[in-house]
Design a protein around this motif. Structure first.
Motif: not given
Length: 379
Positions: A99-101, A109-110, A155-159
């Protein structure tokens, strides 16, 4: 179940996680589940691609978004895709470098939160962070600290209702961040063309073989003690009147030249086959009995090359640099694979392999659905 898999790329044969998603999806579809796949950062395409009708070979409908597509457009397209499906679960197949080089997916996450709002999330961590071992460079350890924080934020954002990983070492680290982590074994991405022949090979006595062709498939890690291994292998072959050669297949990386040089300097032939298609690779692995890999044995559970060779009845030995994590290790050798030590190579050729840890895509898919069902019940 209705499940949307989210990964970096879905280019066939070019991305291990993408191939994993395709194979798992086909098995789930075969068993009556409805599956879709979303590639969020695909570097192999320059335009948005969406399949509108089933391909006819059991693969999932998919949406592939190019890596250089602006984040706002990714959210809009992914949101429309997900809303039209209304899945029971979103399954993130996580590798930081997908997801990032640079392996620092700050926006991930956003983005996921925006188009997967109020959805039930599952996360499979194929990789965690780099610099996890005591032997790693300080630069990697510092980068790994940042990656760990990003995973913690993810982990916190997606729960998520459920978290999986293939590797026991990774599971130990994930349990420090969440109490819902479980291990899901890795199956081989390479289909076995002749299961009967492989099953018969697994029953034979490997110690009687005069042809000691050793296959090295997949990436070669730096620091591998191939020079000592090759010298000892040559000595063993000479003393026991065995024909021994190295066969190298797949995408091996920049270390290949040094490995071939060390092998040939020991007086042994090396054959470089390069990339093969799945059928060619399966035929090769079915013919051979012995193989080596250079991934540290504590990480063998996450190696697609290891899974493929084991599925084809290859008697494996780990020839790798020292890799010791900072934390305690509960399982020193979870797959029971011999580890090369100078002066002990003969033991490898004189012992029978252990294939009891082999898994199938069927067994993995069954565990995957069972774990999701249980998470849904208690989530």
């Amino acid at each position: 179940m209705r499940i949307v898999f989210v990964c970096g790329s879905l280019e066939p044969g070019k991305d291990g996680v993408g191939d994993y998603v395709r194979k798992l999806s086909k098995e789930l579809i075969k068993n009556g589940h409805q599956i879709w796949a979303l590639a969020l950062n695909d570097p192999f395409i320059s335009y948005t691609f969406q399949s509108l009708i089933p391909l006819g070979n059991g693969e999932p409908l998919e949406l592939r978004l190019p890596a250089d597509l602006p984040a706002k457009e990714k959210v809009a397209k992914a949101s429309s895709f997900v809303c039209s499906i209304d899945p029971d679960f979103m399954s993130l197949q996580f590798v930081p470098f997908s997801f990032h080089h640079k392996g620092l997916p700050y926006q991930l996450s956003g983005l996921l939160k925006q188009f997967g709002k109020d959805r039930k999330w599952h996360i499979m961590f194929h990789e965690l962070w780099i610099g996890m071992d005591r032997q790693s460079h300080m630069k990697h350890q510092l980068l790994g600290m940042i990656q760990r924080q990003l995973i913690k934020g993810l982990l916190r954002k997606l729960n998520p209702v459920l978290v999986h990983t293939h590797c026991s070492v990774y599971l130990h680290e994930l349990k420090k961040l969440t109490d819902i982590a479980q291990r899901l074994p890795l199956f081989s991405n390479i289909p076995v063309l002749d299961p009967y022949r492989v099953s018969q090979k697994m029953k034979q006595d490997y110690t009687l073989s005069d042809e000691l062709s050793i296959v090295l498939f997949g990436g070669i890690h730096s620091g591998t003690p191939i020079k000592a291994f090759a010298a000892e292998a040559a000595d063993y072959a000479k003393r026991n009147q065995k024909n021994l050669k190295l066969i190298v297949a797949g995408r091996n990386g920049p270390e290949l030249g040094d490995v071939v040089k060390d092998w040939e300097q020991a007086g042994l032939p090396a054959i470089i086959l390069g990339e093969l298609d799945n059928n060619q690779l399966s035929k090769l692995l079915t013919e051979l009995c012995f193989g080596l890999f250079t991934t540290p044995v504590l990480l063998a559970e996450k190696s697609g090359a290891v899974a493929a060779m084991m599925a084809h009845g290859i008697h494996l030995i780990c020839v790798a640099r020292e890799w010791q994590p900072f934390g305690p290790v509960q399982k020193q050798n979870p797959l029971h694979i011999p580890v090369y030590e100078i002066g002990k190579l003969a033991q490898f050729f004189q012992t029978q392999p252990d294939f009891s840890k082999n898994v199938s895509v069927r067994s993995v898919s069954e565990q995957f659905i069972a774990n999701l069902s249980n998470a849904e019940s208690y989530g």
